[in-house]
Design a protein around this motif. Sequence first.
Motif, mmCIF file in Angstrom:
data_model
loop_
_atom_site.group_PDB
_atom_site.id
_atom_site.type_symbol
_atom_site.label_atom_id
_atom_site.label_comp_id
_atom_site.label_asym_id
_atom_site.label_seq_id
_atom_site.Cartn_x
_atom_site.Cartn_y
_atom_site.Cartn_z
ATOM 1 N N ASP A 46 0.855 -1.199 0.000
ATOM 2 C CA ASP A 46 0.000 0.000 0.000
ATOM 3 C C ASP A 46 0.883 1.239 0.000
ATOM 4 O O ASP A 46 2.052 1.190 0.398
ATOM 5 C CB ASP A 46 -0.917 0.017 1.216
ATOM 6 C CG ASP A 46 -2.060 1.015 1.060
ATOM 7 O OD1 ASP A 46 -2.191 1.609 -0.022
ATOM 8 O OD2 ASP A 46 -2.822 1.205 2.040
ATOM 9 N N GLU B 171 -8.395 -3.420 -10.458
ATOM 10 C CA GLU B 171 -8.457 -2.911 -9.094
ATOM 11 C C GLU B 171 -7.097 -2.415 -8.632
ATOM 12 O O GLU B 171 -7.015 -1.398 -7.922
ATOM 13 C CB GLU B 171 -8.986 -3.996 -8.158
ATOM 14 C CG GLU B 171 -10.451 -4.336 -8.358
ATOM 15 C CD GLU B 171 -11.351 -3.134 -8.089
ATOM 16 O OE1 GLU B 171 -10.997 -2.308 -7.211
ATOM 17 O OE2 GLU B 171 -12.403 -3.023 -8.741
ATOM 18 N N ARG C 228 -5.941 1.743 -7.770
ATOM 19 C CA ARG C 228 -5.350 2.183 -6.505
ATOM 20 C C ARG C 228 -4.165 3.121 -6.708
ATOM 21 O O ARG C 228 -3.804 3.863 -5.794
ATOM 22 C CB ARG C 228 -4.904 0.962 -5.696
ATOM 23 C CG ARG C 228 -6.040 0.086 -5.225
ATOM 24 C CD ARG C 228 -5.515 -1.228 -4.646
ATOM 25 N NE ARG C 228 -4.595 -0.988 -3.534
ATOM 26 C CZ ARG C 228 -3.889 -1.973 -2.946
ATOM 27 N NH1 ARG C 228 -4.015 -3.232 -3.359
ATOM 28 N NH2 ARG C 228 -3.061 -1.682 -1.954
#
Length: 509
Positions: free
Chosen positions: A329, A374, A378
């Motif tokens: 992330d 997806e 992000r």
Amino acid sequence: MDGTETGWGRSAEPAPRWRALLDRARLGGRTAEQAEADHRSEDASPRESLPRRGSGGGWSGRGSASVPPADPGYGPDPGYGPDPGYRAEATYRVDPAYRVEPGYQADPGYQADSGYQAEPGYPPDPVAESRYALLDSGYRPEPPPESRYALLDNGYRTPGYAPPEPAYPQPQPAYPEPGYPVEPAYQPPEPAYPPAVPTDRGYPARIEPARIEPARIEPARIEPARIEPARIEWRQQAPRDEQERAAGILRRDLGTPRVLAFANPKGGVHKTTATVLAAATVGSVRGRGVLAWDDNELRGTLGLRAGSARHARTIRHLISDLAHIEIRDGAELLESLDDYLRHASDGSYDVLAGEESPRFAQRLDQFTVKRVLELLRRTHDVVCVDTGNNVESANWRTVMQAADQLVVTTVPREDAAFSADWMLDLLHEVGMGELADNAITLISCPTPGRSPLQDDLERHFATRTRAVAVVPYDPALETGSSIEYHQLQPETRAAWLRAASVMLEPFAR
């Protein structure tokens, strides 16, 4: 009568002054009781009898005395005399039939007026039988004043009456104080006449000031307003203003990451070129966050025409390490994904190249395509996807279902237009009619000049899609080599700027 007048429902009031004067002149100083007794004594005389009220509303017989005779010893006051200032009217006459009663003694001090003559035919005043005798003879009392204060309003004051002193002192004016000098009222200065002017006669002549007559103002004449027919003038928007508006749309917040799908089952209709130039245009305005993905399962060429070949990694390598990259992330995710992407020469957009091996297409199932989309959402705001030609593949349909904006690419040729029109019908059949209706038709001109078929295609696809955008021919794209956005002609870049703004305008906030 005792000097008062009575009426129904009201108390006695003093008789008017004229009534007392009339009795005094008629009776000669006698009282009303003596006069009544005199009249009763006349009943025995041979005079004509007086009528009296009878039963049944008629008159009959002589009137009889209803009161006892007056006291013989009663007489008028010796000091009583007529009013010296009283004068009878000129028309007043004494009744000839009137006779003084026996025993009547006139006042020794009473002197009759020598010029007085009784009126012939004047009958004696009989004793009133009821309180309404005067009303029956035509007497009407004077109308009462308008209010109890009417006499006061007219200035009437009872002799000897003085208004009471007020209970409180009258306020005195505070200004001016005694001894305070009062300034005289302002007087406008007299106009100064001009000096005398000598004349030929030897004496000066005074020049009178000119008399200014007031101007006469004519009333304004109001004309009815004339209503002109409405005119709508179309002002052509300056190219510079239009470009600034388009760039402003591309800079706005899009809410969430958006996926633009460029599709047409026909090959050679500039799908790859449109995908690269759309990403380059949006990236040049936004600066970063734009990616172009070659999702053609049959060996696409997007990776060869866009981005720097700093490595040979493609979508196949990304899918192999997808599980390790998805768990990261933030900046760590961007750094890990950057090892699988290529970059434009100016750094305005990134490129995810397709696999050159045709056998790899079997691994791009719908679940893998969703995971890749997806992951790209992000890290990027705009993802431009170059789709393949197989509309029956799960890969193609998954991209159509995930797309926010469909861009139908075509060229001014009948076969390309027929393939695009057929694809729109297919989307309606599979339940994606809303995506087809909101699509953008992008017509790319492969040759200079305007094709005769272009006008027909614009009118046709304007009825099937939300908008139609046309990009001109550019020599930098004719060779089919690497696409460099900065090498395009200004007209081509301006056309792509307008086209890209139309694609993202529904999502701009």
